[in-house]
Motif scaffolding. Structure first.
Motif: not given
Length: 347
Positions: A310-325
């Protein structure tokens, strides 16, 4: 006179923009440079003006947390405190605070989250569950606020980033763990089927039976919600069958404790008469009598990685959404007997 970003940049022999990126922990800056700049910031006594930064960036440095039940209900399950500890650890590392949506009902929690988002009190949201027809996820998508779901989302949308275990495979592994120990009559005590985690664990259990040539028996499958009366009823129904199960997969260790107490009240010995493998591997599994074999879903890591995404996306809104298992592993203790050894000792 207070130390400025320009003063730090000059001493570190970097540009002011590099210092700003170090402060925001940009992934575009090397760890070597970050360590160098942070050391100089510390030596010079530079302190970030969080109020000014918030005004400039329109950032609250706060993330919202949404649980599936009220706080009082959720915190009774040791999974959630451990998840929150993981979230808190990463937030602290990044200088973020947490704000938990409150309310006694689903609608109360939804409305509190709406106020949180529309009032711009948070920069993003972590939803600690995934269930069918959830109005909250639709609201977050439409609000265009960064958010992460803990659990596989129902909607197959590129707009949804999530962190989860492979709950299907974990339940399949748990059931096969029992099968390999000679059990054929294996029951399942699952959770609320409105939630995806319960469905995935049910399907993993059924897949393991099918692949090992064991016919599923619907009478062996029960669903309860951390309730002693429900647990006692489920246990009575299983024990009264013509051929009761010799082992149970229980998809939550709080439910496992409920079942364990019901079995003890009926003088059923664990594992001699019924073996148990449960899920989550919280302190309940470790401290129960006997200590229970459990699928460790790594609750701390689930929380930590949710906050990180979440914080990575907040800092970089262009980031591709992750699916972390997050991988799940079986921790063997004393609640599951090996019938193959029992049989061989009789011969």
């Amino acid at each position: 006179m207070s130390v400025t970003i320009k003063d730090v940049a000059k001493k570190a022999n970097v540009s002011p923009s590099t210092v700003s990126r170090v402060i925001s922990d940009s992934p575009n800056i090397s760890e070597k440079t970050k360590r160098k700049v942070r050391k100089i910031m510390e030596e010079m006594g530079y302190h970030l003006n969080l109020n000014a930064r918030t005004l400039v960036q329109r950032s609250t440095q706060t993330i919202g947390i949404v649980m599936k039940n009220s706080i009082s209900q959720s915190l009774q399950n040791p999974v959630f405190p451990e998840v929150l500890t993981g979230i808190s650890a990463y937030c602290h590392k990044q200088g973020y605070s947490m704000c938990i949506a409150t309310g006694e009902s689903e609608e109360d929690i939804f409305q509190d989250t709406v106020k949180m988002v529309q009032g711009k009190k948070v920069d993003g949201v972590i939803v600690l569950y995934s269930k069918k027809d959830d109005q909250l996820v639709s609201f977050l998508i439409n609000s265009k606020i960064p958010f992460v779901v803990l659990g596989k989302p129902i909607l197959d949308s590129p707009n949804i980033m999530y962190v989860d275990n492979d709950n299907f495979q974990a339940a399949k592994d748990a059931t096969e763990f029992i099968i390999k120990r000679g059990h054929q009559r294996i029951g399942l005590i699952g959770g609320d089927l409105r939630f995806e985690v319960s469905k995935d664990r049910l399907n993993g259990y059924l897949a393991a039976l099918s692949e090992n040539g064991i016919k599923a028996n619907n009478e062996y499958i029960k669903h309860i919600s951390y309730n002693r009366e429900q647990g006692a009823q489920a246990v009575d129904e299983l024990l009264n069958l013509k051929e009761p199960p010799t082992a149970l997969v229980i998809t939550d260790d709080l439910n496992a404790l409920v079942v364990l107490l019901a079995l003890r009240e009926r003088n059923i010995k664990i594992p001699e008469q019924i073996s148990i493998v449960n899920f989550n591997n919280t302190m309940i599994s470790r401290l129960s009598t006997p200590p229970m074999t459990s699928v460790d879903i790594q609750t701390f890591q689930l929380g930590y990685q949710s906050a990180k995404c979440l914080i990575e996306e907040i800092k970089d809104p262009t980031m591709v959404n992750k699916r972390v298992i997050i991988p799940a592993v079986i921790v063997e203790r004393e609640s599951c007997i090996d019938l193959t050894k029992e049989d061989s000792s009789k011969n």
